[in-house]
Write a protein that holds these residues in place. Structure first.
Motif, PDB file in Angstrom:
ATOM      1  N   ARG A   1      45.149  22.250  59.649  1.00  0.00           N
ATOM      2  CA  ARG A   1      44.156  22.669  60.646  1.00  0.00           C
ATOM      3  C   ARG A   1      44.364  21.910  61.958  1.00  0.00           C
ATOM      4  O   ARG A   1      44.453  22.506  63.030  1.00  0.00           O
ATOM      5  CB  ARG A   1      42.755  22.418  60.087  1.00  0.00           C
TER       6      ARG A   1
ATOM      7  N   SER B   1      40.641  36.428  62.322  1.00  0.00           N
ATOM      8  CA  SER B   1      39.698  35.863  61.349  1.00  0.00           C
ATOM      9  C   SER B   1      40.395  34.889  60.409  1.00  0.00           C
ATOM     10  O   SER B   1      39.844  33.838  60.078  1.00  0.00           O
ATOM     11  CB  SER B   1      38.999  36.977  60.554  1.00  0.00           C
TER      12      SER B   1
ATOM     13  N   ASN C   1      39.467  31.008  60.364  1.00  0.00           N
ATOM     14  CA  ASN C   1      39.007  30.389  59.111  1.00  0.00           C
ATOM     15  C   ASN C   1      39.795  29.115  58.806  1.00  0.00           C
ATOM     16  O   ASN C   1      39.235  28.138  58.312  1.00  0.00           O
ATOM     17  CB  ASN C   1      39.126  31.372  57.947  1.00  0.00           C
TER      18      ASN C   1
ATOM     19  N   ASN D   1      38.734  26.444  61.542  1.00  0.00           N
ATOM     20  CA  ASN D   1      37.345  26.006  61.386  1.00  0.00           C
ATOM     21  C   ASN D   1      37.066  25.363  60.035  1.00  0.00           C
ATOM     22  O   ASN D   1      35.930  25.022  59.731  1.00  0.00           O
ATOM     23  CB  ASN D   1      36.384  27.170  61.640  1.00  0.00           C
TER      24      ASN D   1
ATOM     25  N   ARG E   1      37.242  26.642  57.010  1.00  0.00           N
ATOM     26  CA  ARG E   1      36.710  27.498  55.935  1.00  0.00           C
ATOM     27  C   ARG E   1      37.795  27.892  54.938  1.00  0.00           C
ATOM     28  O   ARG E   1      37.506  28.366  53.848  1.00  0.00           O
ATOM     29  CB  ARG E   1      36.058  28.743  56.533  1.00  0.00           C
ATOM     30  N   ASN E   2      39.057  27.718  55.331  1.00  0.00           N
ATOM     31  CA  ASN E   2      40.189  28.004  54.447  1.00  0.00           C
ATOM     32  C   ASN E   2      41.052  26.752  54.380  1.00  0.00           C
ATOM     33  O   ASN E   2      41.711  26.400  55.355  1.00  0.00           O
ATOM     34  CB  ASN E   2      41.000  29.189  54.985  1.00  0.00           C
ATOM     35  N   ASN E   3      41.041  26.063  53.259  1.00  0.00           N
ATOM     36  CA  ASN E   3      41.805  24.837  53.094  1.00  0.00           C
ATOM     37  C   ASN E   3      43.076  25.028  52.287  1.00  0.00           C
ATOM     38  O   ASN E   3      43.701  24.063  51.872  1.00  0.00           O
ATOM     39  CB  ASN E   3      40.946  23.757  52.439  1.00  0.00           C
TER      40      ASN E   3
END
Length: 80
Positions: A8, A34, A38, A41, A43-45
């Motif tokens: 990220r 999106s 994600n 931000n 929300r997707n690791n």
């Protein structure tokens, strides 16, 4: 730091280096906004290597260059 967080932060770092927004990066790489939002931000690791490769292709860098930074040194143990 875990690998998801490192990915990220690396994406954000590369956007800043190339003077582009995350949404512009998504367009360049052919990744949906999106999906990239994600990831950025948190929300997707669990970003796939395929997605990282698309980012590298869009930025015209090697995948080795993506992972060749301090963020990926001394990552937390993923298996606990």
């Amino acid at each position: 730091m875990n690998v998801g967080n490192a990915v990220r932060l690396r994406i954000i770092e590369l956007c800043n280096e190339h003077n582009i927004t995350v949404n512009k990066l998504a367009t360049i790489c052919g990744i949906t906004q999106s999906t990239l939002n994600n990831i950025v931000n948190g929300r997707n690791n669990s970003t796939t290597v395929s997605t990282v490769k698309k980012i590298c292709d869009g930025l015209n860098i090697d995948i080795v260059d993506f992972f060749s930074c301090e963020l990926f040194k001394n990552l937390e143990q993923e298996i606990k």
